[in-house]
Scaffold this motif. Structure first.
Motif, PDB file in Angstrom:
ATOM      1  N   UNK A 131       8.767   3.556 -15.681  1.00 17.69           N
ATOM      2  CA  UNK A 131       7.455   3.846 -15.142  1.00 17.69           C
ATOM      3  C   UNK A 131       7.504   3.724 -13.636  1.00 17.69           C
ATOM      4  N   UNK A 132       6.860   4.648 -13.014  1.00 17.06           N
ATOM      5  CA  UNK A 132       6.739   4.574 -11.573  1.00 17.06           C
ATOM      6  C   UNK A 132       5.706   3.500 -11.246  1.00 17.06           C
ATOM      7  N   UNK A 133       6.138   2.471 -10.564  1.00 17.43           N
ATOM      8  CA  UNK A 133       5.218   1.409 -10.159  1.00 17.43           C
ATOM      9  C   UNK A 133       5.328   1.232  -8.654  1.00 17.43           C
ATOM     10  N   UNK A 134       4.196   1.007  -8.012  1.00 13.45           N
ATOM     11  CA  UNK A 134       4.203   0.842  -6.562  1.00 13.45           C
ATOM     12  C   UNK A 134       2.968   0.066  -6.131  1.00 13.45           C
ATOM     13  N   UNK A 135       2.952  -0.333  -4.904  1.00 12.04           N
ATOM     14  CA  UNK A 135       1.844  -1.128  -4.370  1.00 12.04           C
ATOM     15  C   UNK A 135       0.716  -0.216  -3.886  1.00 12.04           C
ATOM     16  N   UNK A 136       1.040   0.939  -3.309  1.00 18.55           N
ATOM     17  CA  UNK A 136       0.040   1.857  -2.786  1.00 18.55           C
ATOM     18  C   UNK A 136      -0.383   2.843  -3.868  1.00 18.55           C
ATOM     19  N   UNK A 137      -1.492   3.531  -3.644  1.00 18.87           N
ATOM     20  CA  UNK A 137      -1.916   4.596  -4.550  1.00 18.87           C
ATOM     21  C   UNK A 137      -1.087   5.828  -4.214  1.00 18.87           C
ATOM     22  N   UNK A 138      -0.175   6.172  -5.113  1.00 20.80           N
ATOM     23  CA  UNK A 138       0.761   7.263  -4.888  1.00 20.80           C
ATOM     24  C   UNK A 138       0.879   8.072  -6.171  1.00 20.80           C
ATOM     25  N   UNK A 139       1.092   9.378  -6.011  1.00 25.55           N
ATOM     26  CA  UNK A 139       1.370  10.239  -7.147  1.00 25.55           C
ATOM     27  C   UNK A 139       2.831  10.646  -7.082  1.00 25.55           C
ATOM     28  N   UNK A 140       3.554  10.491  -8.196  1.00 22.60           N
ATOM     29  CA  UNK A 140       4.944  10.901  -8.300  1.00 22.60           C
ATOM     30  C   UNK A 140       5.047  11.820  -9.504  1.00 22.60           C
ATOM     31  N   UNK A 141       5.648  12.988  -9.321  1.00 28.32           N
ATOM     32  CA  UNK A 141       5.730  13.993 -10.375  1.00 28.32           C
ATOM     33  C   UNK A 141       4.348  14.384 -10.880  1.00 28.32           C
ATOM     34  N   UNK A 142       3.357  14.323 -10.022  1.00 22.89           N
ATOM     35  CA  UNK A 142       2.001  14.692 -10.405  1.00 22.89           C
ATOM     36  C   UNK A 142       1.262  13.636 -11.205  1.00 22.89           C
ATOM     37  N   UNK A 143       1.852  12.477 -11.354  1.00 25.97           N
ATOM     38  CA  UNK A 143       1.248  11.389 -12.142  1.00 25.97           C
ATOM     39  C   UNK A 143       0.976  10.192 -11.242  1.00 25.97           C
ATOM     40  N   UNK A 144      -0.075   9.479 -11.587  1.00 24.45           N
ATOM     41  CA  UNK A 144      -0.461   8.285 -10.841  1.00 24.45           C
ATOM     42  C   UNK A 144       0.609   7.211 -10.971  1.00 24.45           C
ATOM     43  N   UNK A 145       0.957   6.608  -9.859  1.00 29.02           N
ATOM     44  CA  UNK A 145       1.943   5.534  -9.803  1.00 29.02           C
ATOM     45  C   UNK A 145       1.184   4.209  -9.851  1.00 29.02           C
ATOM     46  N   UNK A 146       1.411   3.433 -10.891  1.00 24.23           N
ATOM     47  CA  UNK A 146       0.642   2.222 -11.151  1.00 24.23           C
ATOM     48  C   UNK A 146       1.234   0.991 -10.467  1.00 24.23           C
ATOM     49  N   UNK A 147       0.376   0.134  -9.983  1.00 29.81           N
ATOM     50  CA  UNK A 147       0.801  -1.148  -9.431  1.00 29.81           C
ATOM     51  C   UNK A 147       1.520  -1.921 -10.534  1.00 29.81           C
ATOM     52  N   UNK A 148       2.756  -2.391 -10.306  1.00 31.11           N
ATOM     53  CA  UNK A 148       3.513  -3.078 -11.362  1.00 31.11           C
ATOM     54  C   UNK A 148       2.803  -4.317 -11.909  1.00 31.11           C
ATOM     55  N   UNK A 149       1.948  -4.931 -11.124  1.00 32.02           N
ATOM     56  CA  UNK A 149       1.211  -6.104 -11.603  1.00 32.02           C
ATOM     57  C   UNK A 149       0.179  -5.731 -12.658  1.00 32.02           C
ATOM     58  N   UNK A 150      -0.186  -4.439 -12.716  1.00 31.10           N
ATOM     59  CA  UNK A 150      -1.195  -3.974 -13.670  1.00 31.10           C
ATOM     60  C   UNK A 150      -0.585  -3.303 -14.899  1.00 31.10           C
ATOM     61  N   UNK A 151       0.738  -3.142 -14.932  1.00 30.84           N
ATOM     62  CA  UNK A 151       1.408  -2.499 -16.065  1.00 30.84           C
ATOM     63  C   UNK A 151       1.262  -3.355 -17.315  1.00 30.84           C
TER      64      UNK A 151
END
Length: 190
Positions: A1-21
Motif C-alpha cells: 500500500x502506498x502510505x505517506x504523510x502528505x495527501x498524495x495520489x499515486x497511480x491515480x489512487x489516494x496515498x494513505x497516512x501509514x498511521x491510519x492504515x
C-alpha cells in the motif's frame, strides 16, 4: 500500500497516512463464492485489484477468480499493463496466446486440467475457454495492481463512433454484411 504523510495520489489512487492504515485496506472476502455465468460469454471474473483492495496500490499485484459455464469463455483480449498466470482449480480449459508478428503470429495453446498453470506474456492477445461438460473455476494472478483488459471484438466492433464497416471488412477480410452483423451483436448497429 502506498502510505505517506502528505495527501498524495499515486497511480491515480489516494496515498494513505501509514498511521491510519488498517487490516481492511489489505483484505477482500468472497473469492470462494462462484460468480454468475449467465451472460453471453458464460464467464464471470471476480476482481481483486486496487479498486477492491486499496493496499495493493504500488505493490504491483492483483488477482481474479474466473468462473466458467460449460463452453464459457474469456474471449481474445490483452492486459496492457501485466503478464498473467492462470491456475485451473476445477474443470478443463483450452488456453492460448498469439505471439507478436515479428515471431510469425504463432498460436501457443494448451489444454489445462485441475492444478495446471499457464502463463500469458504482457500485451499479447490471449484467451481461455471451458471445453469440459461441467463448470470450471480458475484463479488468475497478474503483476500489476490494475492490469487493465481490452477485449478485442468488443473494442473493434463496438467502438463509438463506429469504425467504418468497409475498412473493417477489408482489414479482417470479411464480407461487409458480416461486419454489420458483428456491429449489431456488439451494440453498434448504427
Amino acid at each position: 500500500m502506498c502510505v505517506c504523510v502528505l495527501v498524495v495520489f499515486v497511480n491515480g489512487k489516494f496515498c494513505k497516512d501509514p498511521k491510519l492504515a488498517t487490516a481492511e485496506d489489505f483484505f477482500l472476502s468472497g473469492l470462494n463464492k462462484p460468480g454468475n455465468t449467465t451472460n453471453r460469454l458464460g464467464v464471470n471474473e471476480t476482481e481483486a485489484n486496487v479498486e477492491q483492495i486499496p493496499g495493493l496500490n504500488t505493490l504491483g499485484v492483483s488477482a481474479f477468480r474466473i468462473d466458467y459455464a460449460p463452453n464459457g469463455q474469456s474471449p481474445p483480449h490483452i492486459h496492457p499493463r501485466a503478464s498473467e498466470i492462470l491456475l485451473v482449480l476445477e474443470g478443463t480449459l483450452y488456453a492460448g496466446f498469439v505471439t507478436s508478428d515479428n515471431l510469425n503470429n504463432t498460436l501457443i495453446t494448451k489444454v489445462l486440467h485441475e492444478g495446471d498453470v499457464f502463463v500469458f506474456p504482457i500485451g499479447l492477445i490471449h484467451f481461455h475457454v471451458n471445453i469440459g461438460n461441467t463448470s470450471a473455476v480458475a484463479y488468475s494472478g497478474l503483476n500489476s495492481q490494475f492490469p487493465g483488459e481490452i477485449t478485442i471484438a468488443d473494442t473493434i466492433f463496438g467502438a463509438h463512433p463506429r469504425i467504418k464497416p468497409d475498412f473493417l471488412a477489408k482489414a479482417f477480410q470479411l464480407d461487409p454484411n458480416v461486419v454489420k452483423d458483428l456491429e449489431n451483436k456488439f451494440g453498434n448497429g448504427n
